[in-house]
Structures are given as C-alpha cells and as structure tokens.
Design a protein around this motif. Structure first.
Motif, PDB file in Angstrom:
ATOM      1  N   SER A  80      -3.838 -10.534   6.544  1.00 26.13           N
ATOM      2  CA  SER A  80      -2.462 -10.704   7.016  1.00 26.13           C
ATOM      3  C   SER A  80      -2.358 -11.881   7.962  1.00 26.13           C
ATOM      4  O   SER A  80      -1.407 -12.665   7.910  1.00 26.13           O
ATOM      5  CB  SER A  80      -1.986  -9.434   7.729  1.00 26.13           C
ATOM      6  N   ASP A 126       2.209 -10.173   0.964  1.00 19.05           N
ATOM      7  CA  ASP A 126       1.219  -9.397   1.717  1.00 19.05           C
ATOM      8  C   ASP A 126       1.247  -7.945   1.267  1.00 19.05           C
ATOM      9  O   ASP A 126       2.105  -7.181   1.666  1.00 19.05           O
ATOM     10  CB  ASP A 126       1.515  -9.502   3.218  1.00 19.05           C
ATOM     11  N   GLU A 127       0.314  -7.568   0.427  1.00 15.72           N
ATOM     12  CA  GLU A 127       0.237  -6.210  -0.130  1.00 15.72           C
ATOM     13  C   GLU A 127       1.615  -5.684  -0.527  1.00 15.72           C
ATOM     14  O   GLU A 127       2.029  -4.636  -0.076  1.00 15.72           O
ATOM     15  CB  GLU A 127      -0.398  -5.258   0.884  1.00 15.72           C
TER      16      GLU A 127
HETATM   17 MG   LIG Z   1      -2.787  -6.650   6.563  1.00 18.61          MG
END
Ligand SMILES: [Mg+2]
Ligand SMILES: Nc1ncnc2c1ncn2[C@@H]1O[C@H](COP(=O)(O)OP(=O)(O)OP(=O)(O)O)[C@@H](O)[C@H]1O
Lengths: 304, 301, 333
Positions: B68, B180-181
């Motif tokens: 991240s 991000d995911e």
């Molecule tokens: Mg993360």
C-alpha cells in the motif's frame, strides 16, 4: 415514531397525577382552612402534617376550637390541572400592566434572542470548526485557547457584555454566543476530523485541491453529522437563555419564570418551563424530520 | 514438472512487444521511512522497476511489506524518502489526473449518487455539467450500472460499488490505474466476474494497470508480470513474467504453466520454514499456543 | 424583594475587574441621548414609579424620561457601565458601586425599609437576647447582616456573641428548617416564606425597629445630574405626586393594582409588601437629607453602612459619603 416519543411522557405524567390527586400517596402538608384556636394559623397556610396534628391535640386539650384543613403537597408541586390552567390563562389573559408584552410576545422575544445568538455563533463557529478539523496546523494553533475559553462561565461576561453592547438585546445575544461558540468550534472540529481520510484522498486523485476539497468533499461529507451537532448545540443555546435574559433590561420568558418563582407562583413557573420544553423538543423533532429529508444518503439517521 | 521460466514462443513474442513500448512508469531506488513517536520504520528500501504502456503488473507480498505504501507513493498521496518516481519521464509530485486510484474500501462519496460519483472527476477538471453527465452515463453503461445511476452507494452491493469506483477513476482518462486490493472484500464468484470485467476494460483502453493483491491466482490470472515484495524492509524479491498465454480464461488455472508459476510464487511468499505473516495465520497453522476455551474431553477433532 | 440587594462579593469583584473595560466602552458609546434613562427594579419604593409612568405624569411635567425594568444586580451593572443615566438603589449599594468606580449622587429618596427586612426566629426564641451562643444565618456583607449587628448592639451584644452562618438570602426558608439554626435574616417575600416554612417562627427584629437603616433612592450619574439638572428637578417633582397617590386611601387600590401588575402578582399579595416600605414624600425626604449622626439622618445612616462595608471587606478605602448625597434636588422649591 412521534407517537412512541410522546408515549414516553405518559409515565411521568401518570406519576405526577397520582402524587397530586391521591392524598394517601404523599401530601406531607396540611392546608389550613379554618385556624380554630391556633394563634398563628392563617387560612391557606401550608403546615407540616405533624405540626397540624400537634396543634389539634393541643387545642383539644385546652378545649379551644380545632383547626380544620385538607392534605396538600408542598407549594413547589402544583397539580397538573393547576399548571394547565396557568398555561391557558397565561396565553389568554391580557397582561395586567399597561403596554406589557403578552406571554407569546415574551416568548417570541426569547426565541429571537436564541436564534440570533445561535446564528451569529454558527456563522463563525462552523467554518472555524471545519478549518480546525481539516488543517492540523490551524487546529493546533487555535484549539488550546478555545479549550481554555470554554471553561470560563458565560454568565461572568454579563457585566462586560452590558458595558460593550448596551442594555437591550445585544448583551443577551452575546451571552448565548459566548455560551455556544467555543463548544461549537471544538465539536465541529472533532466531527470534521472523523471524516474518512480516504474520501479526501480519493478526491485528490480525481484532481480536487485547495478550497474545493473543503467545499466539495469535507463539507458534504460531514453534513449529516454537522447537522446533528448543530441540533445538539441549539439545545445548548436554550440553556443559556435563563442567564442571558437576566442581563440588561429584564425581558422574555425566563424573566417571567424567575419573577414568578420569586413570588412562589410555581404553577406559572411550571407552565413556562413546559412551554420552553415543548418549543425545544418540538423544534428538535421537526429538525430531525427535516434531516431525514435533507440527507437521504445518511445511514445513521435510522438511529436518531 | 514445467518451470515457470519456460515460455511458449507466442508468449516470448508478446513480452518482446511489451518491452518495445515506452516505459510509462519508472521507479528508481525508491525508499520510504515512517517516523513516528515510537520510532522509525523502514517501509520500503531501494525499489527498482519499470512498467510499460498498456502493461498489467500485479504486486504481491506478505502483509505489511509495503504494498500500500508503494502504491500511495505512486499516486502522490504519500511522500517518498529517497529515490524517484517518474511518470512519462517526469517526477511525480502530488496526486494528478494521469494516475487514477481504486481503493480497497471503495471510498465512494456517500452523499453523491452513483452518477454523481462518476461525474465528480470531470467536474473537478472543469467540464460543464452536461458534458460530465454524458461522460458519466457512458461509463456507467460500460460497467453495466445504468439502472443504478440515481441510487446512493449504500444501496449497492460490494461488487457494484467497486465497479462505480473503477468507472469513477477511469472517466478521468488516466494513463495509469492504481488498484490496491480492489476485490479483496468480494466473495469468490463476484470476484471472478470482476476480474474478467477488468481484463475486458483493460483490453479496450489505452491504460496501464498496477494491481495489488494477496491472492496468487488473481495475480497470475490478471498480470503480464508480477512484482514480488518481501517484508521488513519492503524490497523487490523478484519480478516474474507470467508464462500463461493471453487471452486468459478461468480454465487456464489447471494448465502446467499456471501451476508452475503458482508453485514458484508460493515458495517465495511462504518459504518452506513457514514464517507465518500474521498471528491469525499462525493460529490457523496450529503453531501458536492458543488458549483452550473448551473442556479437554469435548474434542472436535 | 429578593431581587433587591442580591449582589454578592463575587459579582462585586467581577464588576470592579471589568470596570476599566466598561469605562472604555461607555466613553465610546455615551453621547447623552435626549431621554433620561433610569433603571428600576422590583422593590415597592421603586415600583412606585410605575404609577407615574402609566399615568403619563412625566410627559405632563415636561420631562422626557425612559424607565427600563431590570433585575436589581443587572440594573447596577448597566449603571456602572454608563449605559443608563440613573438607577434606583440603596444608599449602601451606591457606595459599593461608587467604590468600584461608578460614582453617583442620590438626588431623591424613595423610601426606607419599614419592616420588610427582618430577623425571623423559631418559636422558642422570644427576643434578640435569646440568640446568644446560637446559630444565626445571614448573607454576609448584605443589609440583613447589618440589621442583625444593629439588633445585637441594642441589647449589648456583638456579632461574635452568636455563631454566624453564611447563606444565600433566597435559601433562608430552607436554612431555617435546619435543626441547629434558630434564626435567619431576610427581606420580603423571602422572610414571609421562611415564616410559612417553619410554623411558629416569627420576626424578632425588623427594619421597622430601626427606621432608616436602609434608605432607597434614585442615584444619578454626577455628570448627568449637572448637565441636565432642570430635567432631573422635574422628575423629582413627579415623585411627590406618586407618594401622594399611593398614600391616599382613595387612590391607593388603583396604585397597588399598577404596582402589582409590574411585579406580576395580585394586588392582595402586594399590599403587605407595600406596608413594609415607608415611602418618603419630598418633605419627609428633606428632613432626612440633613447632616447628622445615627439612622435618622441619611448622612449618618450612610456613614454607618460605609463603616460596615469596610469592616466586611466589601471595599478597601472609606468613601466620601457627602459626595454621594445631593439634597439640593429634594429641597428645591
Ligand atoms: Mg495494504
Ligand atoms: N502512516 C504510517 N505511519 C507509520 N508507519 C506506517 C504507516 N503506514 C504504513 N506504515 C508501516 O509501513 C509498513 C508497510 O505498510 P503497508 O500498509 O504499506 O503494508 P501492506 O503491504 O499494504 O500490508 P497489507 O497487505 O496488510 O495491506 C508496515 O510496517 C506499516 O506498519
């Protein structure tokens, strides 16, 4: 929903009625009807039950006329119908004094004081709170001072307010402002801080910067909470009214209350308190409804 | 057993084509340190890689390895401590419309309708309302949410919300899409649909995607290359070319090259001397001394 | 009434602390506007002005005056801040306000308390002498404290001969119900409520026993008294008419009705309060406005209050009593 809210008033009202109308529940006093032989009894006087029994016994022993009386509650607990009557007469009878305001005029006067005080406080307090909550540096600079100031009792500013703003509505409004403003900045700064940081970040990646971050993201993001805060703060402002209206010339509904309390006319006091309660509670209920309508996306609203 | 390094000629040819395209994103000696009251954490150390135009790169690595952090630095939301990030050869300073971002938690604006969310970007870049409106409609159609244009985000399912978030990022026509995911919170079925949906979009647009995930299958299914990070500090462990040919289909997960790649990734992320990432994982693996809350005789095994 | 003489030490302190600011503000804002502004509050001698207001006697007399209704403390605050030209107050409070910086001159006396202020004792206590060694509650530094001292002095005691309990005047009815407190000092209607709260309790000493202990009047900003002397003279003349109207049995019911309305109670409730107040016509006022010792002289009474205030630490420096009193308005023919 409203019906349920009103329902919660029934129980206290029932208790009040029972205590008022069923003599065997409380009634610790006796209201003298005829003094009999007791030298200091007067018709209408409230005496303790024991005292009355003692005096009756004494009179019987001395062979004098017995006092008569009926069980009564202390003067500070009038019965519901007395308060209802006071409420009715307060609105329907012309004031005794020439040119004196009617009760509803006094009430309107009080409401205006509240509204002006609250508006002025909000005009500065809301933007300042949002800025403090958005920019750490501003918050760190101003909040300790505000934190300090909010502990100073608003009534202490009475004399100063009169000196600066005169004797009419100015100082009263100032007291409401002083009482509300500092809490307002802190509460709203806090609310602003609780806004999800990723919303601001998302907006930044979409090309938002500067003032528009506040107007287009922070403000709408906190709006439902801000609205809730303002509702609570408005209630707060009401509590300062009683102090505010004793500053400068005497006016408004709370002056009516203190005046009537001074002469122990508690049924009038309760009536006026009831009016304030109804106005405060009613307006909050109304604002709550309005909130539902204004913020359809707000999911916490179901809890309020 | 096939090696993940073995590539068919077609795949080799594809990578050659990719490398011929200009590098759109270059990360050079990137380092990041967080200084907190409790001390300093080195989140990233000496990260180097480049991504070419229209490439799809996945980033995987154990939890806390700085995925991240990396993507936030690329987005301009976080400052870097050392090194440089170049987009089209120019160093990054702050967020910009050339890089769109999709967050794990959707981060839709709850006060705006679906359409309002998608219109947000165009309005910020000064498009008049009716133009922004048109752009938003077009994108909602692309992600199949036309019917929900006037709904509020909280009225949508997770998959729908993530599609809105993608549309909101893409309507700005960024060069790079940072994710991000994005599908982390979705159930398996929805997730699979979203993956093929994403590939569809990517195929039809001039867009480069950097995609973070902790799901190895997802990475293999989506990526041209996979950047594997290791933790403490976050460093590049390997940059793997995925040998699975395109177009990708879910059925490919049984192929030899898919399984070889998966095995290799597995060995990188979970080395044999099992070093569990999180306490929860350790507990699941039965390696921690978990307190027993039940009667000893009441054994479920 | 309880609104009269409610200032406590805290309030006095605040007023004094804020006074420089107040003075600054008033120097900015006070360009003597045409109508005279008088602050008045809930005490029979001052409510009496309502009669003149309702009857339009000021207009008849050719003086433009505006009476503003206040809570007593608030009225003195407004005067101290220079927001009004005159205020109704006691001679003692005029000294306190003046010590804080807002000097005034009393140009007309309205009344003296004639029984409204009292020491109320429980049934067992027959006279002031019986208080020896017992607990007596008064609000320290206020007039009832002075009244108690005066009562004790008359029977040859000092206030150290009783145990003083400091309590708020408004709370005296409840204080009197406490077991060990035998007497409280309070003014009407609080004193009346105290007697109702404890059956058998009765006044053992009242302001009627020492007429002139507390004088009430109209205190004017010295600058205004000088600059608008003619107007103030007219206002003082109206006072005589008011006293005559209230004292005349024929017109008294009408007067009481007006006054009761101002206070928000019924005329029947109001009458006893009026009886505890001795209104002073101009002629009666003139007799009091002479230098002398003791309570029959306004000067003597004010000197005694000054001494009391000093002793109680209400202010630090003795006040020049003469400068606070101007007999020329009352004596003017
Ligand atoms: Mg993360
Ligand atoms: N704002 C911050 N301040 C201090 N330390 C931080 C901050 N953000 C992240 N870190 C630290 O940096 C390291 C990397 O965090 P990061 O969130 O990038 O990991 P991640 O790979 O995304 O993990 P996950 O897979 O769990 O999302 C962690 O050790 C974390 O504690």
């Amino acid at each position: 929903m409203i019906a349920r809210k009103l329902g919660s008033f029934l129980l206290p009202l029932l208790v009040w009625s029972l205590v008022s109308y069923l003599p065997f529940i409380w009634h610790p006093k006796v209201q003298v009807e005829a003094p009999g032989g007791v030298d200091y009894f007067l018709p209408g006087m409230l005496v303790d039950r024991e005292e009355f029994a003692q005096q009756s016994a004494d009179m019987r022993q001395q062979g004098l006329a017995l006092p008569t009386g009926v069980p009564a509650n202390p003067i500070y607990l009038p019965a519901p119908h007395q308060v209802a009557k006071a409420l009715y007469t307060a609105f329907t009878t012309e004031p005794e004094q020439k040119d004196a305001p009617w009760l509803h005029e006094s009430l309107w006067q009080s409401i205006q004081i509240i509204l002006w005080g609250f508006l002025l406080s909000s005009a500065i307090g809301v933007p300042l709170g949002i800025v403090c909550g958005t920019y750490q540096s501003v918050g760190r600079l101003s909040e300790p001072f505000i934190e300090f100031f909010r502990y100073l009792p608003a009534p202490a500013f009475g004399a100063l307010a009169v000196a600066v703003l005169g004797i009419y509505d100015g100082p009263k409004i100032a007291i409401i402002v002083i009482g509300t403003f500092f809490q307002q900045v802190l509460i709203i700064a806090n609310t602003t801080r609780k806004l999800e940081a990723t919303l601001i970040e998302a907006a930044r990646t979409l090309g938002t910067r500067g003032v528009r971050l506040i107007t287009r993201v922070v403000l709408p993001g906190i709006l439902p909470d801000l609205y809730r805060d303002q509702r609570i703060l408005l209630g707060w402002a009401w509590t300062y009214l009683i102090v505010a209206e004793l500053i400068g010339t005497s006016s408004g509904i709370t002056f009516f209350i203190t005046q009537q309390a001074r002469y122990q006319h508690f049924e009038n006091v309760y009536a006026a308190m009831l009016i304030i309660g109804v106005i405060g509670f009613g307006s909050d209920l109304l604002l709550g409804r309005l909130g539902h309508f204004l913020f359809p996306w707000d999911r916490t609203r179901d809890r309020t | 057993m096939t090696d993940h390094l073995q590539q068919t000629p077609e795949v080799k040819e594809r990578f050659a084509q990719i490398y011929e395209r200009e590098a759109i994103l270059e990360v050079q000696h990137l380092g990041k340190r967080y200084v907190t009251a409790k001390g300093e954490t080195e989140a990233l150390r000496d990260i180097n890689f480049r991504v070419h135009r229209r490439e799809l790169v996945c980033v995987i690595g154990p939890s806390g390895c700085g995925k991240s952090t990396l993507i936030r630095i690329l987005a301009g939301l976080e400052s870097l401590s050392s090194g440089a990030v170049l987009v089209d050869g120019k160093p990054v300073s702050g967020p910009g419309r050339d890089r769109g971002m999709v967050f794990q938690g959707y981060s839709l604006f709850p006060w705006l309708t679906v359409k309002g969310n998608v219109m947000f970007g165009p309005e910020m870049s000064g498009h008049p309302h009716n133009i922004a409106d048109g752009m938003a409609r077009q994108w909602l159609e692309l992600v199949g949410l036309t019917k929900f244009a006037d709904a509020y985000p909280h009225e949508l399912s997770g998959g729908m919300r993530q599609r809105v978030a993608i549309a909101r990022a893409l309507v700005n026509e960024p060069r790079i899409l940072l994710m991000d995911e994005p599908f982390g919170a979705l159930d398996a079925q929805t997730r699979a649909k979203m993956q093929s949906h994403l590939l569809d979009i990517w195929k039809n647009l001039d867009i480069t995607i950097l995609f973070i995930t902790h799901d190895l299958d997802e990475a293999i299914y989506l990526a041209d290359r996979i950047l594997v990070l290791k933790a403490h500090p976050g460093e590049v462990q390997e940059l793997i070319e995925v040998p699975v040919p395109r177009p990708r289909t879910p059925g490919q997960s049984m192929t030899a090259e898919f399984r070889a790649t998966r095995a290799h990734l597995e060995s990188l992320i979970h080395p044999p001397e099992v070093e569990a990432g999180t306490p929860e994982e350790a507990a699941v693996l039965g390696q921690s001394h978990m307190i027993r809350f039940t009667n000893v005789t009441d054994n479920v095994e | 009434m309880t609104s009269r003489r409610t200032p406590n030490l805290m309030r006095r302190w605040l007023t004094q602390a804020l006074l420089p600011l107040a003075a600054m503000a008033c120097s900015l804002g006070a360009q003597a506007a045409p109508p005279l502004k008088v602050g008045y509050s809930d005490w029979p001698g001052w409510v009496a002005w309502q009669v003149a207001i309702d009857k339009g006697w000021f207009k008849e007399a050719g003086v433009d005056v505006k009476f503003e209704w206040f809570d007593y403390s608030a009225s003195m605050d407004a005067f101290a801040a220079g927001k009004i030209d005159a205020v109704t107050m006691t001679n003692g409070d005029a000294l306190v306000t003046g010590a804080g910086g807002a000097k005034s001159v009393m140009i007309v006396l309205t009344d003296y308390s004639n029984g409204n202020d009292m020491i109320v004792a429980k049934a067992g206590i027959k006279s002031v002498a019986d208080l020896k060694g017992k607990k007596v509650a008064v609000e320290q530094g206020l007039v009832e404290h002075l009244l108690l001292e005066n009562a004790l002095k008359k029977v040859g005691m000092k206030d150290t001969d009783v145990t003083l309990v400091n309590a708020k005047t408004n709370e005296m009815p409840q204080v009197l119900t406490a077991k060990d407190v035998v007497a409280v000092g309070a003014w009407q209607p609080v004193s009346g409520e105290a007697m109702k709260a404890v059956p058998g309790s009765h006044p053992i000493y009242t302001s009627a026993d020492e007429p002139g202990l507390i004088y009430d009047g109209v205190a004017v900003n010295p600058a205004s008294a000088k600059a608008r002397r003619a107007d103030w003279l007219k206002l003082v003349k109206v006072w005589d008419k008011v006293v005559a109207y209230i004292d005349d049995p024929k017109t008294q019911p009408d007067a009481v009705k007006i006054m009761a309305a101002r206070s928000g109670i019924t005329p029947a409730e109001y009458l006893p309060l009026l009886k505890g107040t001795k209104l002073l016509s101009l002629a009666a006022g003139s007799k009091v406005y002479v230098k002398g010792e003791g309570f029959t002289s306004l000067y003597g009474s004010t000197k005694i209050v000054d001494g009391f205030n000093l002793k109680e630490g209400v202010y630090k420096a003795p006040q020049n009593v003469d400068s606070y009193l101007d007999p020329s308005f009352t004596n003017a023919k």
